[in-house]
Motif scaffolding. Sequence first.
Motif, PDB file in Angstrom:
ATOM      1  N   ALA A  25     -68.923  31.817  50.599  1.00 45.54           N
ATOM      2  CA  ALA A  25     -70.035  31.441  51.480  1.00 45.54           C
ATOM      3  C   ALA A  25     -69.646  31.594  52.944  1.00 45.54           C
ATOM      4  CB  ALA A  25     -70.470  30.001  51.195  1.00 45.54           C
ATOM      5  N   ASP A  73     -75.533  29.297  58.842  1.00 47.18           N
ATOM      6  CA  ASP A  73     -75.478  27.920  58.342  1.00 47.18           C
ATOM      7  C   ASP A  73     -76.064  27.813  56.940  1.00 47.18           C
ATOM      8  OD1 ASP A  73     -74.199  26.987  60.575  1.00 47.18           O
ATOM      9  OD2 ASP A  73     -76.024  26.194  61.522  1.00 47.18           O
ATOM     10  N   ALA A  74     -77.108  28.553  56.662  1.00 47.43           N
ATOM     11  CA  ALA A  74     -77.712  28.525  55.334  1.00 47.43           C
ATOM     12  C   ALA A  74     -76.702  28.972  54.274  1.00 47.43           C
ATOM     13  CB  ALA A  74     -78.949  29.408  55.299  1.00 47.43           C
ATOM     14  N   PHE A  75     -75.894  29.969  54.588  1.00 47.99           N
ATOM     15  CA  PHE A  75     -74.865  30.424  53.646  1.00 47.99           C
ATOM     16  C   PHE A  75     -73.746  29.401  53.524  1.00 47.99           C
ATOM     17  CE2 PHE A  75     -76.898  34.497  53.856  1.00 47.99           C
ATOM     18  CZ  PHE A  75     -76.576  35.097  52.651  1.00 47.99           C
ATOM     19  N   ARG A  76     -73.337  28.833  54.639  1.00 45.67           N
ATOM     20  CA  ARG A  76     -72.246  27.860  54.614  1.00 45.67           C
ATOM     21  C   ARG A  76     -72.604  26.611  53.816  1.00 45.67           C
ATOM     22  NH1 ARG A  76     -71.873  29.097  60.130  1.00 45.67           N
ATOM     23  NH2 ARG A  76     -70.125  30.473  60.484  1.00 45.67           N
ATOM     24  N   ARG A 135     -66.840  28.214  48.315  1.00 46.01           N
ATOM     25  CA  ARG A 135     -66.883  27.909  49.745  1.00 46.01           C
ATOM     26  C   ARG A 135     -66.332  29.070  50.580  1.00 46.01           C
ATOM     27  NH1 ARG A 135     -70.062  23.944  51.300  1.00 46.01           N
ATOM     28  NH2 ARG A 135     -68.862  23.897  53.187  1.00 46.01           N
ATOM     29  N   GLN A 182     -73.855  37.241  58.899  1.00 43.80           N
ATOM     30  CA  GLN A 182     -75.262  36.967  59.195  1.00 43.80           C
ATOM     31  C   GLN A 182     -75.586  37.245  60.663  1.00 43.80           C
ATOM     32  OE1 GLN A 182     -77.214  36.528  56.551  1.00 43.80           O
ATOM     33  NE2 GLN A 182     -75.205  36.825  55.578  1.00 43.80           N
ATOM     34  N   ASP A 187     -74.698  26.436  51.301  1.00 43.87           N
ATOM     35  CA  ASP A 187     -75.175  26.738  49.957  1.00 43.87           C
ATOM     36  C   ASP A 187     -74.350  26.086  48.853  1.00 43.87           C
ATOM     37  OD1 ASP A 187     -76.919  27.951  48.069  1.00 43.87           O
ATOM     38  OD2 ASP A 187     -75.403  29.506  47.759  1.00 43.87           O
ATOM     39  N   PRO A 188     -73.026  26.235  48.830  1.00 47.95           N
ATOM     40  CA  PRO A 188     -72.280  25.595  47.740  1.00 47.95           C
ATOM     41  C   PRO A 188     -72.338  24.068  47.878  1.00 47.95           C
ATOM     42  CG  PRO A 188     -70.936  27.272  48.807  1.00 47.95           C
ATOM     43  CD  PRO A 188     -72.156  27.053  49.658  1.00 47.95           C
TER      44      PRO A 188
END
Length: 66
Positions: free
Chosen positions: A35, A49-52, A32, A42, A54-55
């Motif tokens: 991410a 948001d896509a990275f956040r 987390r 970004q 992800d986990p």
Amino acid sequence: MTPLRHKRPDGGSRLCWGDERVDQEVAHYVARVRAERAAHEQPDDAAADAFRLDPPDVVPAVTVAA
């Protein structure tokens, strides 16, 4: 990142967690944080948001009937 397990090795015992669960929680926390750091790099909110997101959650959400 300092290994979290060495900071509070007794933290899991207070929650009645075994070593496997503690390792799972620490790995999730590290994922987390990574991410979140990647999200800050970004170019826009949608990409961040896509990275956040992800986990996955450690414990999947359960839908409760009303």
